[in-house]
Motif scaffolding. Structure first.
Motif, mmCIF file in Angstrom:
data_model
loop_
_atom_site.group_PDB
_atom_site.id
_atom_site.type_symbol
_atom_site.label_atom_id
_atom_site.label_comp_id
_atom_site.label_asym_id
_atom_site.label_seq_id
_atom_site.Cartn_x
_atom_site.Cartn_y
_atom_site.Cartn_z
ATOM 1 N N ALA A 622 -37.573 -20.682 -68.042
ATOM 2 C CA ALA A 622 -38.992 -20.815 -68.382
ATOM 3 C C ALA A 622 -39.595 -19.454 -68.694
ATOM 4 O O ALA A 622 -39.350 -18.470 -67.995
ATOM 5 C CB ALA A 622 -39.739 -21.470 -67.232
ATOM 6 N N GLY A 623 -40.361 -19.421 -69.775
ATOM 7 C CA GLY A 623 -41.030 -18.182 -70.145
ATOM 8 C C GLY A 623 -42.461 -18.194 -69.653
ATOM 9 O O GLY A 623 -42.834 -18.947 -68.759
ATOM 10 N N LYS A 624 -43.274 -17.341 -70.235
ATOM 11 C CA LYS A 624 -44.694 -17.288 -69.927
ATOM 12 C C LYS A 624 -45.468 -17.500 -71.216
ATOM 13 O O LYS A 624 -45.198 -16.839 -72.223
ATOM 14 C CB LYS A 624 -45.064 -15.939 -69.308
ATOM 15 C CG LYS A 624 -46.548 -15.829 -68.956
ATOM 16 C CD LYS A 624 -46.870 -14.478 -68.335
ATOM 17 C CE LYS A 624 -48.353 -14.382 -67.991
ATOM 18 N NZ LYS A 624 -48.693 -13.058 -67.388
ATOM 19 N N HIS A 625 -46.391 -18.444 -71.183
ATOM 20 C CA HIS A 625 -47.148 -18.734 -72.401
ATOM 21 C C HIS A 625 -47.974 -17.522 -72.822
ATOM 22 O O HIS A 625 -48.771 -16.981 -72.048
ATOM 23 C CB HIS A 625 -48.074 -19.924 -72.178
ATOM 24 C CG HIS A 625 -48.861 -20.289 -73.404
ATOM 25 N ND1 HIS A 625 -50.211 -20.595 -73.367
ATOM 26 C CD2 HIS A 625 -48.489 -20.375 -74.711
ATOM 27 C CE1 HIS A 625 -50.636 -20.865 -74.600
ATOM 28 N NE2 HIS A 625 -49.613 -20.740 -75.427
ATOM 29 N N GLN A 626 -47.762 -17.116 -74.068
ATOM 30 C CA GLN A 626 -48.523 -16.006 -74.625
ATOM 31 C C GLN A 626 -49.215 -16.490 -75.893
ATOM 32 O O GLN A 626 -48.619 -16.502 -76.963
ATOM 33 C CB GLN A 626 -47.599 -14.829 -74.949
ATOM 34 C CG GLN A 626 -46.873 -14.275 -73.723
ATOM 35 C CD GLN A 626 -45.982 -13.103 -74.076
ATOM 36 O OE1 GLN A 626 -46.408 -12.168 -74.747
ATOM 37 N NE2 GLN A 626 -44.735 -13.171 -73.632
ATOM 38 N N PRO A 627 -50.477 -16.904 -75.772
ATOM 39 C CA PRO A 627 -51.190 -17.410 -76.949
ATOM 40 C C PRO A 627 -51.454 -16.304 -77.963
ATOM 41 O O PRO A 627 -51.553 -15.126 -77.616
ATOM 42 C CB PRO A 627 -52.489 -17.953 -76.358
ATOM 43 C CG PRO A 627 -52.672 -17.206 -75.084
ATOM 44 C CD PRO A 627 -51.301 -16.935 -74.552
#
Length: 635
Positions: A622-627
């Motif tokens: 799992a990554g980290k959401h980066q909008p």
């Protein structure tokens, strides 16, 4: 996981069989309400189907949901162009038509009305063909029962416009229309007799992408000058779609491959110009015995020239029933042979599931022995369509055969569509469509059916439950999004085509769900362009947030000679969200999409028994959401 109970009525229902033969009773001793409030019994339905008197509209029966409500002869169907009435057609709708039924438009000779021709020997023979094959037949004549405007005189009716208007009318489902039914836009054949045969050759060319084939019987001469004039006009680039893209795509009628049969129509003399027109349009080469085959790659179109008389049954069985026109990357569509769903590999079911009569079709590849587990792909059709239609359009059974997995095509139940002003139509209750369920129907019933169907597939076949995938088109795309949100852990990946939707609240935030979405450049059910705050951008933002992708690092690619333009959003070590715009394409599911989805997406994902997602054999971290706003345009 709890399994639902199934009451099996038919292990492999024969294609085209009526529901009445297999399910309880609307055709027993019960009575059905006609729209005018009168009561009619089984006798009335049979009488209507025989064409004795006018056609009748019967009430929807939930125990026989797939039965068409309009049955018999419907005269005076108003055909309009630009708001003006330009003629009337007569429909014949047999009892027991399936959703998304093929149709034949029959053009009458001069001095003959549609109503009159429907009662002639030939007209009755076409009605018999319709009854046997469960297809619709529409009869259409020249202006006021006079003469076809073969010279294209400005003082006469624009017969080409009138013919296209009839085709478009037949696609509509409104309860306000006379004899509305669900028509297969990819399988609408055109047949004409005498002057009507000349009209079929001339005006069928003008709207070639409307028709799957043309048959001219005893055709009068088609003026060469009229053919030349028609041949230079642009056709609809997308079979049965809107006028969007006509000027941009600029496809001349004289370049469209179309199956044509000249039956005793003087193709070697007075109609030599017409024959040459279609030979050139098809880029056809002689095969012998009056048969010419298209030399275009991927086209099954043929031109036939015969002198032997042919009855309607022969025309349908040999020719008109054999060809279909689908959307494809080859504009304006791919001419293909109709699939035989009774052949080995297909297994058709109609059974009571969770209190409703449901249908589905399974394709089992020839390599399947049951000795090892195989992947499963679930495919769902669009609004008003059928499992047969999505199977032929997407050709997922070909991909399954080539790659050794099982595919199941699910059929949406035909339900009342009062809120849309339509006759009962096949649909999936999901998202906005769930509101159409009615007060007595659970809006989750279709989601539960799909869950039960997946259980059943695992029961009947050796399914690799780590490799189960879902896809669908339009309303079936919406159903794919909704099903995946509710039962995310059952799927390794999904690929909705033709409709975008944001994640639903019931989607488990802990379950990563790879999604590859498609929209056509000219899609009527979504906006392909990525513009701030539009529905497509919002849907992708929602799925990027759920799958924790990095929107600041978007990979862009093209394939299929630039037709597929794809953005890929990475989530951890995998492309968890992908979005493709298909150039020069309307609201449709392409066979090329099926191949790409399997080869480039589905086949790379699996889900472990503990829910872990794997990409090419490696666990997805799992990554980290980066909008980011870099991947879409500002308003």
């Amino acid at each position: 996981m709890k399994r639902r109970d199934f009451m099996k009525l038919s292990a492999a229902t024969a294609l085209g069989a009526t529901v009445a033969a297999m399910a309880p009773s609307a055709l027993a001793a019960t009575e059905l309400d006609q729209t005018n409030g009168d009561l009619h019994t089984t006798v009335d339905r049979k009488t209507a189907a025989m064409g004795l008197g006018d056609g009748k509209t019967f009430a929807y029966d939930p125990e026989n949901p797939y039965l068409n409500v309009n049955v018999g002869l419907f005269h005076d169907a108003q055909v309009t162009v630009g708001g003006q009435n330009v003629g009337t057609a007569t429909y014949y709708l047999p009892d027991g038509m399936n959703p998304w039924a093929p149709a034949v438009i029959v053009l009458t000779p001069d001095d003959t009305t549609a109503k009159a021709f429907s009662g002639t020997v030939t007209g009755r023979m076409w009605r018999t063909v319709a009854c046997k094959n469960k297809i619709a037949v529409a009869f259409f004549g020249p202006e006021n029962g006079g003469s076809w405007n073969l010279s294209l005189s400005a003082s006469g009716r624009d017969d080409a416009a009138a013919l296209d208007a009839l085709y478009q009318l037949m696609r509509k489902k409104s309860v306000k229309l006379s004899g509305a039914f669900s028509m297969d836009k990819s399988h609408t054949a055109l047949v004409g007799y005498k002057e009507g045969g000349a009209a079929a050759l001339l005006f069928g060319a003008r709207w070639a992408s409307d028709f799957s084939s043309i048959c001219a019987v005893d055709a009068a001469e088609v003026p060469a000058a009229s053919l030349e004039a028609v041949g230079g006009q642009y056709v609809l680039p997308f079979p049965g779609d809107s006028t969007r893209g006509v000027q941009e795509e600029a496809i001349a009628a004289k370049t469209v491959d179309t199956p044509v049969w000249f039956v005793r129509s003087n193709a070697d003399s007075t109609n030599k110009a017409a024959l040459e027109f279609y030979l050139n349009a098809n880029q056809a080469v002689a095969k012998g015995d009056g048969v010419y085959a298209s030399s275009r790659a991927g086209s099954a179109a043929e031109v036939w020239v015969t002198e032997k008389a042919q009855c309607p049954a022969a025309i349908w069985e040999k020719f008109s029933g054999q060809f279909k026109r689908f959307m494809a990357l080859q504009l304006p569509g791919r001419v293909a042979k109709a699939e035989d769903f009774t052949r080995r590999g297909f297994d058709i079911h109609e059974e009571w599931v969770n209190g409703e009569l449901r249908r589905w079709m399974v394709y089992v590849p020839s390599t399947y022995t049951g000795s090892k587990k195989v992947p499963l792909v679930l495919v769902m059709h669009g609004y008003t369509a059928s499992m047969y239609a999505i199977a032929e359009e997407s050709r997922w059974y070909d991909v399954a055969e080539q790659n050794g997995f099982i595919v199941v095509f699910a059929q949406g139940l035909v339900r009342p569509a009062d809120l849309m002003g339509n006759i009962p139509t096949a649909m999936w209750l999901a998202g906005p469509f769930a509101a159409m369920a009615g007060k007595d129907t659970d809006p989750s019933v279709d989601l539960e059916f799909i869950n039960s169907l997946l259980d059943r597939m695992e029961q009947d076949y050796r399914i690799d439950t780590t490799r189960v995938y879902a896809t669908g088109h339009s309303n079936g795309s919406l159903m794919t999004w909704a099903t995946a949100c509710r039962y995310a852990s059952r799927f390794a990946a999904i690929a909705p085509v033709g409709y975008m939707f944001t994640p639903l609240p019931e989607l488990d935030p802990a379950v990563l769900l790879p999604a590859w979405a498609f929209l056509g450049e000219y899609d009527s059910a979504g906006v392909a362009e990525l513009v701030e705050d539009n529905g497509t951008v919002k849907a992708l933002q929602g799925w990027n947030a759920h799958n924790a992708t990095n929107e600041a690092a978007v990979a862009e690619s093209t394939s299929y000679d630039g037709a597929f333009v794809t953005k890929s959003f990475m989530g951890g070590n995998a492309p968890l969200v992908q979005y493709t715009v298909v150039k020069d394409t309307p609201h449709v599911y392409l066979q090329e999409e099926s191949a790409a989805i399997w080869n480039e997406f589905f086949s790379r994902y699996s889900r472990g028994a503990d829910g872990t997602l794997y990409y090419q054999g490696n666990a997805v971290t799992a990554g980290k959401h980066q909008p980011s706003a870099d991947w879409y345009a500002a308003k």
